[in-house]
Design a protein around this motif. Structure first.
Motif, mmCIF file in Angstrom:
data_model
loop_
_atom_site.group_PDB
_atom_site.id
_atom_site.type_symbol
_atom_site.label_atom_id
_atom_site.label_comp_id
_atom_site.label_asym_id
_atom_site.label_seq_id
_atom_site.Cartn_x
_atom_site.Cartn_y
_atom_site.Cartn_z
ATOM 1 N N ASP A 167 -7.920 13.756 -0.919
ATOM 2 C CA ASP A 167 -9.027 13.441 0.243
ATOM 3 C C ASP A 167 -9.097 14.171 1.666
ATOM 4 O O ASP A 167 -8.127 15.157 1.651
ATOM 5 N N VAL A 168 -10.344 15.423 1.657
ATOM 6 C CA VAL A 168 -10.072 16.374 3.323
ATOM 7 C C VAL A 168 -11.278 15.954 4.306
ATOM 8 O O VAL A 168 -12.372 14.963 4.336
ATOM 9 N N ALA A 169 -11.117 15.491 5.464
ATOM 10 C CA ALA A 169 -11.787 15.286 6.172
ATOM 11 C C ALA A 169 -11.690 16.657 7.300
ATOM 12 O O ALA A 169 -10.979 17.045 7.482
ATOM 13 N N PHE A 170 -12.717 16.292 8.748
ATOM 14 C CA PHE A 170 -13.165 17.375 9.455
ATOM 15 C C PHE A 170 -12.165 17.203 10.870
ATOM 16 O O PHE A 170 -11.572 16.171 10.587
ATOM 17 N N PHE A 194 -5.793 5.407 5.267
ATOM 18 C CA PHE A 194 -5.590 4.235 5.212
ATOM 19 C C PHE A 194 -6.656 3.626 5.252
ATOM 20 O O PHE A 194 -7.552 1.899 4.715
ATOM 21 N N LYS A 195 -7.462 4.420 5.902
ATOM 22 C CA LYS A 195 -9.330 3.394 6.368
ATOM 23 C C LYS A 195 -10.309 3.518 5.154
ATOM 24 O O LYS A 195 -11.114 2.768 4.615
ATOM 25 N N TYR A 196 -10.230 4.376 4.279
ATOM 26 C CA TYR A 196 -11.177 5.163 3.206
ATOM 27 C C TYR A 196 -10.760 5.127 1.660
ATOM 28 O O TYR A 196 -11.841 5.543 1.492
ATOM 29 N N SER A 197 -9.371 5.266 2.017
ATOM 30 C CA SER A 197 -8.868 6.064 0.902
ATOM 31 C C SER A 197 -8.174 4.508 -0.558
ATOM 32 O O SER A 197 -8.172 5.261 -1.160
ATOM 33 N N THR A 198 -7.915 3.696 -0.027
ATOM 34 C CA THR A 198 -6.891 2.941 -0.442
ATOM 35 C C THR A 198 -7.452 1.972 -0.212
ATOM 36 O O THR A 198 -8.485 1.164 0.361
ATOM 37 N N VAL A 254 0.641 -1.092 0.101
ATOM 38 C CA VAL A 254 0.022 0.206 0.136
ATOM 39 C C VAL A 254 0.943 1.235 0.229
ATOM 40 O O VAL A 254 1.551 1.141 1.163
ATOM 41 N N PRO A 255 1.002 2.183 -0.854
ATOM 42 C CA PRO A 255 1.593 3.508 -0.837
ATOM 43 C C PRO A 255 1.575 4.273 0.311
ATOM 44 O O PRO A 255 0.357 4.022 0.592
ATOM 45 N N PRO A 256 2.790 4.865 0.343
ATOM 46 C CA PRO A 256 2.260 5.254 1.908
ATOM 47 C C PRO A 256 1.062 6.707 1.685
ATOM 48 O O PRO A 256 1.055 7.487 0.532
ATOM 49 N N ILE A 257 0.503 7.102 2.948
ATOM 50 C CA ILE A 257 0.078 8.070 2.894
ATOM 51 C C ILE A 257 0.315 9.598 3.576
ATOM 52 O O ILE A 257 0.985 9.360 4.639
ATOM 53 N N VAL A 258 -0.014 10.917 3.022
ATOM 54 C CA VAL A 258 0.519 12.247 3.530
ATOM 55 C C VAL A 258 -0.790 12.881 3.976
ATOM 56 O O VAL A 258 -1.823 13.371 3.485
ATOM 57 N N GLU A 288 -0.758 17.730 19.980
ATOM 58 C CA GLU A 288 -0.859 18.115 19.198
ATOM 59 C C GLU A 288 -0.466 17.752 17.621
ATOM 60 O O GLU A 288 -0.610 18.177 16.485
ATOM 61 N N PHE A 289 -0.324 16.210 18.074
ATOM 62 C CA PHE A 289 -0.341 15.641 16.374
ATOM 63 C C PHE A 289 -0.859 15.226 16.191
ATOM 64 O O PHE A 289 -1.377 13.693 15.118
ATOM 65 N N ALA A 290 -2.511 14.703 16.936
ATOM 66 C CA ALA A 290 -3.381 14.006 16.855
ATOM 67 C C ALA A 290 -4.544 13.767 15.904
ATOM 68 O O ALA A 290 -4.796 12.983 14.648
ATOM 69 N N THR A 291 -4.630 15.188 15.410
ATOM 70 C CA THR A 291 -5.627 15.194 14.409
ATOM 71 C C THR A 291 -4.449 15.468 12.849
ATOM 72 O O THR A 291 -4.997 14.483 12.232
ATOM 73 N N CYS A 292 -3.266 15.060 12.506
ATOM 74 C CA CYS A 292 -2.376 14.824 11.336
ATOM 75 C C CYS A 292 -2.294 13.152 11.800
ATOM 76 O O CYS A 292 -2.463 12.878 10.092
ATOM 77 N N ILE A 293 -2.019 12.455 12.340
ATOM 78 C CA ILE A 293 -1.965 11.072 12.221
ATOM 79 C C ILE A 293 -3.510 10.621 12.763
ATOM 80 O O ILE A 293 -3.421 9.801 12.003
ATOM 81 N N GLY A 294 -4.862 10.913 13.046
ATOM 82 C CA GLY A 294 -5.644 9.640 12.208
ATOM 83 C C GLY A 294 -5.787 10.978 10.481
ATOM 84 O O GLY A 294 -6.669 9.836 10.474
ATOM 85 N N MET A 295 -5.672 11.326 10.416
ATOM 86 C CA MET A 295 -6.173 11.783 8.471
ATOM 87 C C MET A 295 -5.137 10.862 8.382
ATOM 88 O O MET A 295 -5.820 10.241 7.138
ATOM 89 N N VAL A 296 -3.764 10.270 8.529
ATOM 90 C CA VAL A 296 -3.195 9.303 8.146
ATOM 91 C C VAL A 296 -4.022 7.652 8.380
ATOM 92 O O VAL A 296 -4.335 7.080 7.376
#
Length: 382
Positions: A182-185, A378-382, A3-7, A366-374
């Protein structure tokens, strides 16, 4: 196939953060790269200067590329802003199946009806999240397929925001140039990063205390029951301090971090803090208790607003697992006891789960949002 990396990219009011995550065995996420850069051109989580914001995004992504040793061409973007709101919409359809048996076709149809919420013309839907089904007068049905009923209803949580503000954030990324996959809240991402299944089942509130915005997300009965954002954050506390004591913003930020407290501490009575002179500002001494009073008033207001919204939506009495704080504001002294007092619930600082790699990112709220976006990617886009 690998699976390719998620940024993941978060364009915050105080900083831009980019994280590169790779999927390992068992669904584990490894953070392999990080880039961050102080923000300019962003106010209350929204774009105020397209060009300056683009410079910051470009710098953060370049650093993430370098640390992860990858070439970045597309990102998953976490979005916040005080304009983001949620509404619960109920859709109802007659059951078409033989003998009133509910089929997948009925479920698909009621989901389509529930998503068709009537919003102002300037707003776009960010997410639609299924809450619970209802069969005739039977509420709180989780999986209705195969059951019998005359009518099928579904409560759908719809998150929406002002179209132009959402698009302008995307436009910043495309100006780099970079594709937005992709975009997420942001609040949804923070919850994804830090919550356990037990917390979701017990009912829990996540509050992400950012620089210019405060996001919140509430789980009740194992589903997302409410979400939204306030255009107020840690920067407003700093600004309040600067105005109250007539000192530069840089000194106000230092005071907040080094001597601040979100609650009034009796031991601070009579204590003074010396603020050094700066260009246009004479040196001075201020009361520690006065500092704490200013900070407590602003943070109390933010928490009180969230509590009021959750009470109006009748969510609060479904929350038993407490409040989880994320974002840079979670480091503020006194924030946990103030939150516990405000909500009458236990409070903890949330740290990302199910991730490893760069410790700077994986262990800090403070990095919870970005880690959750990763993880969302993986959950919804791959």
């Amino acid at each position: 196939m690998a699976v390719p990396p998620i940024v993941a990219l978060e364009i915050g009011t105080t900083k831009v953060v980019a994280l590169v995550g790779e999927m390992r065995e068992g669904g584990h996420v490894m953070i392999t790269g990080m880039g961050k850069h102080p923000s300019t051109g962003i106010r209350k989580g929204e774009v105020a200067d397209l060009e300056n914001a683009g410079v910051c995004v470009r710098a953060a992504l370049a650093e993430a590329e370098e640390t992860a040793k990858v070439s970045i061409r597309q990102v998953h973007l976490a979005i916040s802003g005080g304009h983001i709101q949620s509404v619960v919409n109920r859709g109802t359809v007659p059951v078409q199946g033989k003998d009133g048996e509910i089929t997948q076709e009925d479920i698909d149809q009621v989901m389509e009806v529930a998503r068709a919420v009537n919003l102002p013309p300037d707003r776009d839907i960010l997410h639609t999240i299924c809450r619970h089904f209802c069969l005739d007068d039977q509420e709180m049905v989780i999986q209705p397929e195969g059951m019998e009923a005359a009518k099928l209803s579904l409560d759908m949580l719809v998150l929406h925001g002002v179209r132009n503000r959402l698009r302008n954030t995307v436009r910043v990324v495309r100006s780099v140039p970079m594709e937005v996959q992709d975009v997420a809240f942001s609040g949804l991402c923070s919850g994804l990063a830090v919550l356990t299944p037990e917390q979701k089942a017990g009912g829990v509130i996540v509050i992400d205390l950012g620089g210019g915005t405060t996001d919140y997300l509430a789980y009740a009965d194992n589903v997302v029951a409410a979400a939204g954002a306030l255009g107020v954050g840690g920067d407003h506390v700093t600004n309040d301090i600067a105005l109250a004591f007539n000192i530069p913003l840089s000194h106000a930020e230092n005071l907040k971090r080094e001597s601040g407290n979100a609650v009034l501490d009796s031991s601070s009575t009579g204590q003074k803090i010396t603020v050094p002179a700066d260009v246009g500002f004479p040196g001075r001494s201020i009361s520690l208790r006065a500092l704490h009073t200013v900070m407590s008033a602003r943070v109390d207001e933010v928490l009180r607003t969230i509590r009021k919204r959750l009470m109006e939506e009748e969510i609060l009495h479904h929350v038993g697992a407490g409040v989880v704080l994320t974002g840079g504001g979670a480091h503020m002294k006194g924030i946990i006891p103030l939150t516990e007092k405000m909500f009458g619930l236990p409070c903890t600082v949330g740290r990302p789960r199910g991730v490893s790699g760069l410790m700077t990112a994986t262990e800090a709220p403070e990095f919870a949002t970005c880690i959750g976006m990763v993880q969302y990617g993986f959950k919804y886009s791959t």
